[in-house]
Design a protein around this motif. Structure first.
Motif, short mmCIF file in Angstrom:
data_model
loop_
_atom_site.label_atom_id
_atom_site.label_comp_id
_atom_site.label_asym_id
_atom_site.label_seq_id
_atom_site.Cartn_x
_atom_site.Cartn_y
_atom_site.Cartn_z
N UNK A 144 0.82 -1.23 0.00
CA UNK A 144 0.00 0.00 0.00
C UNK A 144 0.85 1.27 0.00
N UNK A 145 1.80 1.32 -0.91
CA UNK A 145 2.65 2.51 -1.03
C UNK A 145 1.83 3.76 -1.33
N UNK A 146 0.68 3.59 -1.96
CA UNK A 146 -0.13 4.76 -2.33
C UNK A 146 -0.85 5.40 -1.15
N UNK A 147 -0.81 4.79 0.03
CA UNK A 147 -1.51 5.36 1.19
C UNK A 147 -0.98 6.75 1.55
N UNK A 148 0.30 6.99 1.33
CA UNK A 148 0.88 8.32 1.58
C UNK A 148 0.20 9.37 0.70
N UNK A 149 -0.07 9.00 -0.53
CA UNK A 149 -0.73 9.92 -1.46
C UNK A 149 -2.18 10.16 -1.05
N UNK A 150 -2.85 9.10 -0.61
CA UNK A 150 -4.23 9.23 -0.16
C UNK A 150 -4.33 10.18 1.02
N UNK A 160 -2.50 12.65 1.64
CA UNK A 160 -2.27 14.01 1.15
C UNK A 160 -3.32 14.44 0.12
N UNK A 161 -4.34 13.61 -0.07
CA UNK A 161 -5.44 13.87 -1.00
C UNK A 161 -4.95 14.05 -2.44
N UNK A 162 -3.97 13.24 -2.81
CA UNK A 162 -3.48 13.20 -4.19
C UNK A 162 -4.19 12.02 -4.85
N UNK A 163 -5.05 12.32 -5.79
CA UNK A 163 -5.94 11.30 -6.35
C UNK A 163 -5.35 10.49 -7.48
N UNK A 164 -4.42 11.03 -8.23
CA UNK A 164 -3.86 10.31 -9.37
C UNK A 164 -2.40 9.96 -9.07
N UNK A 165 -2.13 8.66 -9.07
CA UNK A 165 -0.78 8.17 -8.79
C UNK A 165 -0.38 7.19 -9.88
N UNK A 166 0.75 7.42 -10.49
CA UNK A 166 1.30 6.50 -11.48
C UNK A 166 2.22 5.54 -10.74
#
Length: 72
Positions: free
Chosen positions: A40-46, A48-54
């Motif tokens: 779940x590396x994308x949890x950091x982006x979530x 920070x409310x960053x919706x699009x992650x490549x």
């Protein structure tokens, strides 16, 4: 990870795996991508409310690479 300061921008996750030979490149790229998902590396982006992650899984052997992503 590349985390943008502006949460309207895209974030990027790169995970690298070294292959012992070129025949392993694709498997290592998929293994790297699977790690991004499982841990779940994308949890950091979530947060920070960053919706699009490549997300990119990259297998490499010397100067040769194979890239795996879920982008169409």
């Amino acid at each position: 990870m590349l985390i943008p300061k502006d949460n309207r921008q895209h974030g990027v996750i790169l995970e690298f795996k070294r292959a012992d030979n070129e025949a392993q490149l694709e498997a290592k790229a998929m293994e790297a991508f699977k790690q991004i998902e499982e841990l779940a590396y994308s949890s950091e982006f979530e947060q920070r409310q960053i919706n699009k992650v490549w997300k990119y899984g990259i297998g490499f052997c010397g100067k040769k690479i194979c890239l795996y992503t879920d982008e169409a």
